[in-house]
Motif scaffolding. Sequence first.
Motif, short mmCIF file in Angstrom:
data_model
loop_
_atom_site.label_atom_id
_atom_site.label_comp_id
_atom_site.label_asym_id
_atom_site.label_seq_id
_atom_site.Cartn_x
_atom_site.Cartn_y
_atom_site.Cartn_z
N GLU A 51 0.84 -1.21 0.00
CA GLU A 51 0.00 0.00 0.00
C GLU A 51 0.87 1.26 0.00
O GLU A 51 0.57 2.23 -0.70
CB GLU A 51 -0.91 -0.03 1.23
N THR A 52 1.94 1.24 0.78
CA THR A 52 2.86 2.38 0.83
C THR A 52 3.46 2.64 -0.54
O THR A 52 3.55 3.79 -1.00
CB THR A 52 3.98 2.12 1.85
N ASN A 55 0.79 4.11 -2.87
CA ASN A 55 0.46 5.50 -2.51
C ASN A 55 1.62 6.46 -2.75
O ASN A 55 1.45 7.67 -2.66
CB ASN A 55 0.02 5.58 -1.05
N ARG A 56 2.81 5.90 -2.98
CA ARG A 56 4.01 6.68 -3.28
C ARG A 56 4.38 7.67 -2.16
O ARG A 56 4.90 8.73 -2.41
CB ARG A 56 3.87 7.42 -4.62
N ARG A 57 4.16 7.24 -0.93
CA ARG A 57 4.53 8.08 0.22
C ARG A 57 4.37 7.27 1.50
O ARG A 57 3.64 6.26 1.52
CB ARG A 57 3.64 9.33 0.32
N SER A 59 2.71 6.79 4.93
CA SER A 59 1.37 7.19 5.35
C SER A 59 1.39 8.06 6.60
O SER A 59 2.35 8.06 7.38
CB SER A 59 0.52 5.95 5.63
#
Length: 421
Positions: A51-52, A55-57, A59
């Motif tokens: 997921e990280t 999301n390219r960042r 969280s």
Amino acid sequence: MSTDTNQLIHFSAIPFDAPGRRSPVAGAPSIEHLASAARELVPYLRQHARETELNRRVSDEATELFRKAGFFKLMQPARFGGYEYGFTAFIEIISELARGCASSAWGCSLGVVHQWVVGTFPEQAQQDVWGGNPDAIVCGSYAPTVMAEKVDGGYTVKGEWHWASNVDNSQWALLGVQFPPEEKGAAPSAGFLLVPRSDWRIVDNWHVVGQAGTGSKTVAIDNATFVPGHRKLTFAEASSNQPPGVAVNHNPIYRIPFLSAVPVCLASPMLGNAQGAIEAFYELCGNRVTRGAVAGGGNRLSQFFPVQSRMAEASASVDAARLLLFRDTAEVEQLAMEGKVIDVDKRIRNRRDHAFSSRLCHQAVEGLFSSVGGGGLTLDQPLQRMWRDSNMIARHISLNWDAVSSMVGQYLLGLEPKGQY
């Protein structure tokens, strides 16, 4: 196979009782407590690693968990609520987190180490960053590609700074600039300026094959913006044994020259990522049965000699990398504690080992990944992500072996070293 049954695949006990592993701050959590908190976060980071990346960042939730654990206080000056631990403690915490997710650990790493960097700035700059918000996080883009303009009371800057990791979670930016010469005919000098979030915007342009979750986007200042002179730190000051912040932060860890230790903020995620790859490979070997028409089909992966050999080499490489990083860092901490100058020999040696330890870790991951077969290529298999992250980190200019080794070789051969140390 359970990782609990084989202690060889885990990090070995740290053989150094370095000054940086002890906090001078009364009531600060112990390094054992902080390391335990990092280990407890590894399953969470593993679960959310995909997921990280998407999301390219890093969280907000992970950042808050790092904050609650006290990681951003690790190297922050005590005057602003920090613990004033050193770089040896830092390596342990960040490499532990990177076992779960290299991108998340990288974001935490930069957030933590920049607390130390700000602690080397003049006192008023530290007050600007933390006076109103002791929890403020600082991102950074070091390359001094923008020329600052000298004005009354400070400088104005305008431009773009690339690869500012963890920018989404940061309230300040540490920006590399060129300062105009103080005297006519002299060359410009390079250094940093500290700029608050209100003065810059984020350009969402981080689309990469590895370390996607670091959110290393671009910081842009569209109009000439004033930065007061007290928020300046030259590279020469940062590389000295007596940067301005030492006047108010008396802990000797703030006397360590910048490049003697700061690159561990890059090498530590690489170290933990390689350790995580060993653990993931261990699980894969125990569960995976080979299929197809090749010789040996139907056997477990762990039964093949090349797999066994690569596992042994990977564990040795990661152990050697860890020993190099801790030895070098413990030594400069001790020299700083004793009030001794950290000379060019030590600086060059440390730069060599920052890069070489990362090379060892990269080779470990490459070797393991070469044995996984098709089962290791699916996006839900963490090894392929660790392999991509490893390739990305190995290409960072501060760890790139070709770039760093040429500088080291020049120095060893009696030539003027061309590089940063």
